[in-house]
Design a protein around this motif. Structure first.
Motif, mmCIF file in Angstrom:
data_model
loop_
_atom_site.group_PDB
_atom_site.id
_atom_site.type_symbol
_atom_site.label_atom_id
_atom_site.label_comp_id
_atom_site.label_asym_id
_atom_site.label_seq_id
_atom_site.Cartn_x
_atom_site.Cartn_y
_atom_site.Cartn_z
ATOM 1 N N ASP A 155 123.484 82.730 99.828
ATOM 2 C CA ASP A 155 123.008 83.954 99.167
ATOM 3 C C ASP A 155 121.885 83.635 98.189
ATOM 4 N N ILE A 156 122.053 82.565 97.421
ATOM 5 C CA ILE A 156 121.049 82.180 96.427
ATOM 6 C C ILE A 156 119.729 81.793 97.094
ATOM 7 N N ILE A 157 119.797 80.939 98.085
ATOM 8 C CA ILE A 157 118.549 80.430 98.660
ATOM 9 C C ILE A 157 117.893 81.402 99.630
ATOM 10 N N SER A 158 118.680 82.335 100.206
ATOM 11 C CA SER A 158 118.105 83.278 101.172
ATOM 12 C C SER A 158 117.451 84.471 100.506
ATOM 13 N N ASN A 159 117.758 84.673 99.221
ATOM 14 C CA ASN A 159 117.223 85.829 98.507
ATOM 15 C C ASN A 159 117.630 87.131 99.195
ATOM 16 N N ASP A 160 118.890 87.186 99.624
ATOM 17 C CA ASP A 160 119.515 88.363 100.245
ATOM 18 C C ASP A 160 118.941 88.759 101.604
ATOM 19 N N ILE A 161 118.321 87.828 102.296
ATOM 20 C CA ILE A 161 117.902 88.062 103.672
ATOM 21 C C ILE A 161 119.038 87.588 104.572
ATOM 22 N N LYS A 162 119.235 88.224 105.720
ATOM 23 C CA LYS A 162 120.407 87.957 106.552
ATOM 24 C C LYS A 162 120.303 86.753 107.478
ATOM 25 N N GLU A 163 119.178 86.107 107.510
ATOM 26 C CA GLU A 163 119.039 84.922 108.348
ATOM 27 C C GLU A 163 118.129 83.931 107.647
ATOM 28 N N VAL A 164 118.538 82.676 107.674
ATOM 29 C CA VAL A 164 117.730 81.643 107.035
ATOM 30 C C VAL A 164 117.790 80.380 107.886
ATOM 31 N N LYS A 165 116.648 79.706 107.960
ATOM 32 C CA LYS A 165 116.565 78.426 108.665
ATOM 33 C C LYS A 165 116.280 77.346 107.632
ATOM 34 N N PHE B 103 119.737 66.878 101.435
ATOM 35 C CA PHE B 103 118.467 67.446 101.008
ATOM 36 C C PHE B 103 118.120 68.586 101.943
ATOM 37 N N PHE B 104 117.633 69.683 101.389
ATOM 38 C CA PHE B 104 117.346 70.860 102.203
ATOM 39 C C PHE B 104 116.107 71.588 101.717
ATOM 40 N N LYS B 105 115.539 72.327 102.649
ATOM 41 C CA LYS B 105 114.349 73.130 102.357
ATOM 42 C C LYS B 105 114.340 74.290 103.346
ATOM 43 N N ILE B 106 114.042 75.466 102.850
ATOM 44 C CA ILE B 106 113.914 76.629 103.735
ATOM 45 C C ILE B 106 112.666 76.455 104.572
ATOM 46 N N VAL C 157 109.817 65.510 101.163
ATOM 47 C CA VAL C 157 108.934 66.250 100.260
ATOM 48 C C VAL C 157 109.362 67.713 100.146
ATOM 49 N N GLU C 158 109.418 68.195 98.909
ATOM 50 C CA GLU C 158 109.743 69.580 98.558
ATOM 51 C C GLU C 158 111.185 69.974 98.863
ATOM 52 N N SER C 159 112.061 68.999 99.037
ATOM 53 C CA SER C 159 113.458 69.331 99.317
ATOM 54 C C SER C 159 114.248 69.514 98.027
ATOM 55 N N GLU C 160 115.311 70.295 98.137
ATOM 56 C CA GLU C 160 116.285 70.504 97.068
ATOM 57 C C GLU C 160 117.486 69.606 97.377
ATOM 58 N N THR C 161 118.396 69.441 96.410
ATOM 59 C CA THR C 161 119.460 68.452 96.560
ATOM 60 C C THR C 161 120.857 69.025 96.346
ATOM 61 N N LEU C 162 121.743 68.712 97.282
ATOM 62 C CA LEU C 162 123.182 68.902 97.112
ATOM 63 C C LEU C 162 123.775 67.514 96.918
ATOM 64 N N THR C 163 124.589 67.341 95.880
ATOM 65 C CA THR C 163 125.173 66.046 95.551
ATOM 66 C C THR C 163 126.676 66.076 95.799
ATOM 67 N N TYR D 262 118.073 75.101 91.660
ATOM 68 C CA TYR D 262 117.345 75.515 92.857
ATOM 69 C C TYR D 262 116.042 76.139 92.396
ATOM 70 N N GLU D 263 114.944 75.651 92.941
ATOM 71 C CA GLU D 263 113.602 76.076 92.542
ATOM 72 C C GLU D 263 113.446 75.996 91.020
ATOM 73 N N SER D 264 113.918 74.889 90.462
ATOM 74 C CA SER D 264 113.831 74.563 89.032
ATOM 75 C C SER D 264 114.638 75.496 88.127
ATOM 76 N N LYS D 265 115.528 76.293 88.690
ATOM 77 C CA LYS D 265 116.386 77.168 87.892
ATOM 78 C C LYS D 265 117.813 76.654 87.960
ATOM 79 N N LYS D 266 118.506 76.688 86.822
ATOM 80 C CA LYS D 266 119.887 76.219 86.746
ATOM 81 C C LYS D 266 120.782 77.089 87.626
ATOM 82 N N VAL D 267 121.597 76.445 88.470
ATOM 83 C CA VAL D 267 122.511 77.154 89.368
ATOM 84 C C VAL D 267 123.958 76.814 89.037
#
Length: 119
Positions: A41-51, A113-116, A60-66, A86-91
């Motif tokens: 929900d956070i990374i999709s910005n309420d869109i119903k499909e995300v890759k 590591f992930f990136k939309i 490069v430009e990836s975000e991190t799950l630890t 995520y995108e430099s904002k505290k989650v």
């Protein structure tokens, strides 16, 4: 380094599902629950499909799950992960990625590591 693309879909009930045709196990294992749905929900910005492009190594430009801990097999296996920002904002989100993670990456990686790549 293993890098793969994944597609996630949110159905009309608001449930997130991983689309993984090669998965031959229980189809219910592909539902994103216990925080993984909130992550999407956070990374999709309420869109119903995300890759997502995901890897067990930084790119490069990836975000991190630890990984916080490996979850016991009798509780679904997989790992409990933490998304600090995520995108430099505290989650500050804990989420569970089930044992399908082992199927995909052949282990439970210490970091994912992930990136939309497409919304």
């Amino acid at each position: 380094m293993l890098k793969r693309n994944f597609k996630f879909h949110k159905n009309d009930k608001g449930e997130w599902w991983l689309i993984l045709p090669e998965w031959k196990g229980d189809p219910d294992d592909l539902q994103m629950i216990e925080g993984a749905d909130q992550w999407l929900d956070i990374i999709s910005n309420d869109i119903k499909e995300v890759k997502l492009e995901m890897s067990d190594k930084y790119f490069v430009e990836s975000e991190t799950l630890t990984l916080l801990r490996i979850r016991e097999e009798n509780f679904g296996g997989g790992g409990i992960y933490y998304l600090d920002t995520y995108e430099s904002k505290k989650v500050d989100l804990k989420l569970w990625l089930c044992d399908v993670t082992s199927f995909v990456f052949d282990c439970i990686p210490q970091k994912l590591f992930f990136k939309i790549i497409d919304k």
